[in-house]
Design an enzyme around this catalytic site. Structure first.
Site, PDB file in Angstrom:
ATOM      1  N   ASN A   1      -0.551  -3.551  -6.628  1.00  0.00           N
ATOM      2  CA  ASN A   1      -0.681  -4.058  -4.995  1.00  0.00           C
ATOM      3  C   ASN A   1      -0.688  -5.157  -4.458  1.00  0.00           C
ATOM      4  OD1 ASN A   1      -2.869  -5.246  -6.001  1.00  0.00           O
ATOM      5  ND2 ASN A   1      -4.314  -4.183  -4.693  1.00  0.00           N
TER       6      ASN A   1
ATOM      7  N   THR B   1       0.583  -1.251   0.043  1.00  0.00           N
ATOM      8  CA  THR B   1       0.048  -0.127  -0.211  1.00  0.00           C
ATOM      9  C   THR B   1       1.055   1.429   0.398  1.00  0.00           C
ATOM     10  OG1 THR B   1      -1.900   1.120   1.194  1.00  0.00           O
ATOM     11  CG2 THR B   1      -0.508   0.048   2.855  1.00  0.00           C
TER      12      THR B   1
ATOM     13  N   GLY C   1      -4.222   6.725  -9.086  1.00  0.00           N
ATOM     14  CA  GLY C   1      -3.461   5.000  -9.259  1.00  0.00           C
ATOM     15  C   GLY C   1      -4.902   5.002  -9.110  1.00  0.00           C
TER      16      GLY C   1
ATOM     17  N   LYS D   1       3.453   1.137  -3.339  1.00  0.00           N
ATOM     18  CA  LYS D   1       2.671   0.603  -4.724  1.00  0.00           C
ATOM     19  C   LYS D   1       3.417   1.315  -6.242  1.00  0.00           C
ATOM     20  CE  LYS D   1      -2.017   0.947  -4.072  1.00  0.00           C
ATOM     21  NZ  LYS D   1      -3.451   0.587  -3.856  1.00  0.00           N
TER      22      LYS D   1
ATOM     23  N   TYR E   1     -14.557   4.737   0.996  1.00  0.00           N
ATOM     24  CA  TYR E   1     -15.866   3.978   1.597  1.00  0.00           C
ATOM     25  C   TYR E   1     -15.682   4.563   2.523  1.00  0.00           C
ATOM     26  CZ  TYR E   1     -11.133   1.997   2.838  1.00  0.00           C
ATOM     27  OH  TYR E   1      -9.392   2.024   2.665  1.00  0.00           O
TER      28      TYR E   1
HETATM   29  P1  NAP Z   1      -3.673   9.687  -5.855  1.00  0.00           P
HETATM   30  O1  NAP Z   1      -2.680   8.807  -6.900  1.00  0.00           O
HETATM   31  O2  NAP Z   1      -2.781  10.429  -5.227  1.00  0.00           O
HETATM   32  O3  NAP Z   1      -4.458  10.474  -6.365  1.00  0.00           O
HETATM   33  C1  NAP Z   1      -5.391  11.626  -6.626  1.00  0.00           C
HETATM   34  C2  NAP Z   1      -6.227  11.928  -7.491  1.00  0.00           C
HETATM   35  O4  NAP Z   1      -7.098  13.196  -6.564  1.00  0.00           O
HETATM   36  C3  NAP Z   1      -5.810  12.362  -8.518  1.00  0.00           C
HETATM   37  O5  NAP Z   1      -6.734  12.423 -10.088  1.00  0.00           O
HETATM   38  C4  NAP Z   1      -5.862  14.223  -7.853  1.00  0.00           C
HETATM   39  O6  NAP Z   1      -5.873  15.442  -8.454  1.00  0.00           O
HETATM   40  C5  NAP Z   1      -7.008  14.344  -7.234  1.00  0.00           C
HETATM   41  N1  NAP Z   1      -7.283  14.515  -6.419  1.00  0.00           N
HETATM   42  C6  NAP Z   1      -6.762  15.243  -5.008  1.00  0.00           C
HETATM   43  N2  NAP Z   1      -6.634  16.196  -4.594  1.00  0.00           N
HETATM   44  C7  NAP Z   1      -8.242  16.826  -5.378  1.00  0.00           C
HETATM   45  C8  NAP Z   1      -8.432  18.054  -5.476  1.00  0.00           C
HETATM   46  N3  NAP Z   1      -9.016  18.926  -4.498  1.00  0.00           N
HETATM   47  N4  NAP Z   1      -9.451  18.541  -6.424  1.00  0.00           N
HETATM   48  C9  NAP Z   1      -9.365  17.339  -7.850  1.00  0.00           C
HETATM   49  N5  NAP Z   1      -8.647  16.365  -7.414  1.00  0.00           N
HETATM   50  C10 NAP Z   1      -8.251  16.530  -7.046  1.00  0.00           C
HETATM   51  O7  NAP Z   1      -4.533   8.797  -5.116  1.00  0.00           O
HETATM   52  P2  NAP Z   1      -5.304   7.171  -5.450  1.00  0.00           P
HETATM   53  O8  NAP Z   1      -4.631   6.162  -5.082  1.00  0.00           O
HETATM   54  O9  NAP Z   1      -5.667   7.443  -7.074  1.00  0.00           O
HETATM   55  O10 NAP Z   1      -6.673   7.486  -4.491  1.00  0.00           O
HETATM   56  C11 NAP Z   1      -7.477   7.718  -4.689  1.00  0.00           C
HETATM   57  C12 NAP Z   1      -8.553   7.656  -4.153  1.00  0.00           C
HETATM   58  O11 NAP Z   1      -9.190   6.286  -4.549  1.00  0.00           O
HETATM   59  C13 NAP Z   1      -8.597   7.406  -2.170  1.00  0.00           C
HETATM   60  O12 NAP Z   1     -10.012   8.210  -1.634  1.00  0.00           O
HETATM   61  C14 NAP Z   1      -8.024   6.499  -2.062  1.00  0.00           C
HETATM   62  O13 NAP Z   1      -8.987   5.809  -0.663  1.00  0.00           O
HETATM   63  C15 NAP Z   1      -9.440   5.974  -3.035  1.00  0.00           C
HETATM   64  N6  NAP Z   1      -9.075   4.706  -3.234  1.00  0.00           N
HETATM   65  C16 NAP Z   1      -9.701   3.390  -3.323  1.00  0.00           C
HETATM   66  C17 NAP Z   1     -10.324   1.983  -2.917  1.00  0.00           C
HETATM   67  C18 NAP Z   1     -10.700   1.210  -2.963  1.00  0.00           C
HETATM   68  O14 NAP Z   1     -10.409  -0.117  -2.800  1.00  0.00           O
HETATM   69  N7  NAP Z   1     -12.459   1.448  -2.979  1.00  0.00           N
HETATM   70  C19 NAP Z   1      -8.908   1.795  -3.617  1.00  0.00           C
HETATM   71  C20 NAP Z   1      -7.424   2.906  -4.330  1.00  0.00           C
HETATM   72  C21 NAP Z   1      -8.363   4.106  -4.006  1.00  0.00           C
HETATM   73  P3  NAP Z   1      -4.272  15.636 -10.066  1.00  0.00           P
HETATM   74  O15 NAP Z   1      -4.126  14.710 -10.584  1.00  0.00           O
HETATM   75  O16 NAP Z   1      -4.712  16.615  -9.785  1.00  0.00           O
HETATM   76  O17 NAP Z   1      -3.783  15.659  -8.332  1.00  0.00           O
END
Ligand code: NAP
Length: 285
Positions: A96, A71, A138, A75, A225
């Site tokens: 992952n 995690t 991601g 990753k 979630y």
């Molecule tokens: P990440 O790689 O850090 O990507 C974050 C994304 O959110 C990017 O597209 C970023 O845009 C955008 N973002 C962040 N703050 C923002 C803001 N203030 N306004 C507009 N866009 C914003 O994170 P990730 O791993 O992809 O995770 C993203 C979300 O998915 C998290 O909430 C995580 O908990 C959730 N998630 C859930 C699961 C599940 O199993 N349910 C699995 C993985 C992740 P920029 O590119 O412009 O920075």
């Protein structure tokens, strides 16, 4: 039914590697699954600092660890330490789930296929659908790759940082040049499903897209979630639109990992019950 817990010299060890890992629901979810199937195995959290990551993998090898999850923030960093990657992990440059093989460690990424499997189980067909995907991080990468494999008609990526969205579009087109993928359009054609894969909504923020875009969806999915009902999901629900949050994606990424490690069908209900309990406990804290 109470299952006997066996811990002895033959107990197989699994775990999760990250920093921090104390918040993870996976140790309980995976250990409940092992117990339910009477598998002599346990799953533990392993917090590790970055300079020690490669040493930890060597230690895991010597200790006979059979597999582990990875995690934040490792990753991507772990990729160079593995001897083999699955197709989706190669595409994503991110892992992952890791399985021990005779040749060394093999990396997978179960997030995207966990996402599409959760929808399939709910009877939601993806083939031919027009999708709006918010985010290009991601999770968005993993989901878009799985959507591309599920035969969707169109993916529209909307992301705050244009370059990241364009980079994801390029990767998807390199993988399949006939995909219909666009980025940050100025106007929108009709779509079926809107998916939030940004982190906007985790901390009570407003919705991550224009309200008209949300309200013109048939189905709105937020992969967050916790909280279970983000502002985005509330907006859609109040308008009578079908909604799903990210709990099933979380569940099925773990289900896929369990099956990669054990070759057995995962006890999905047991894992879901475990997740629900952990989540309820986390929300009380
Ligand atoms: P990440 O790689 O850090 O990507 C974050 C994304 O959110 C990017 O597209 C970023 O845009 C955008 N973002 C962040 N703050 C923002 C803001 N203030 N306004 C507009 N866009 C914003 O994170 P990730 O791993 O992809 O995770 C993203 C979300 O998915 C998290 O909430 C995580 O908990 C959730 N998630 C859930 C699961 C599940 O199993 N349910 C699995 C993985 C992740 P920029 O590119 O412009 O920075």
């Amino acid at each position: 039914m109470l299952h006997r817990l066996t811990i002895n010299g033959k107990t197989k060890l699994y775990g999760i590697v990250g920093n921090p890992v104390s918040h993870s629901f996976s140790p309980e979810m995976q250990t409940h699954a092992f117990q339910h199937l009477d598998l002599n195995a346990v799953y533990l959290p392993f917090p590790v600092k970055e300079p020690d990551l490669s040493k930890l993998l060597d230690a895991f090898w010597v200790m006979g660890v059979q597999g582990f999850n990875v995690t934040v923030p490792y990753k991507e960093k772990i990729v160079g330490l593995l001897s083999e990657l699955s197709e989706e992990a190669r595409f994503l440059g991110s892992v992952n789930t890791v399985r021990r093989t005779d040749q060394g460690w093999k990396g997978f990424c179960t997030d995207g296929f966990g996402f599409t499997r959760a929808l399939t189980i709910k009877g939601i067909a993806l083939q031919g659908k027009n999708i709006v995907l918010l985010g290009a991080g991601g999770a968005a990468k993993a989901i878009s790759f799985a959507l591309a494999n599920a035969g969707v008609n169109q993916i529209v990526i909307i992301n705050r940082t244009q370059e990241k969205a364009s980079d994801l579009q390029k990767r998807l087109l390199d993988f399949n040049p006939s995909l219909n993928v666009s980025v940050n359009p100025t106007s929108h054609s009709a779509h079926d499903i809107l998916i939030n894969s940004t982190s906007v909504g985790m901390n009570g923020e407003d919705i991550p897209a224009a309200a008209e875009l949300v309200l013109s969806s048939q189905l709105v999915i937020d992969i967050i979630y916790n909280p279970p009902l983000t502002a985005l999901l509330k907006t859609a629900k109040n308008a009578g639109i079908a909604i799903y949050n990210g709990i099933d994606m979380l569940l099925y990424q773990g289900v896929e990992a369990f099956e990669i490690w054990t070759g057995k069908q995962a006890p999905v209900q047991v894992m879901f019950d475990s997740l629900k309990k952990s989540l309820a406990f986390a929300q009380e804290m």
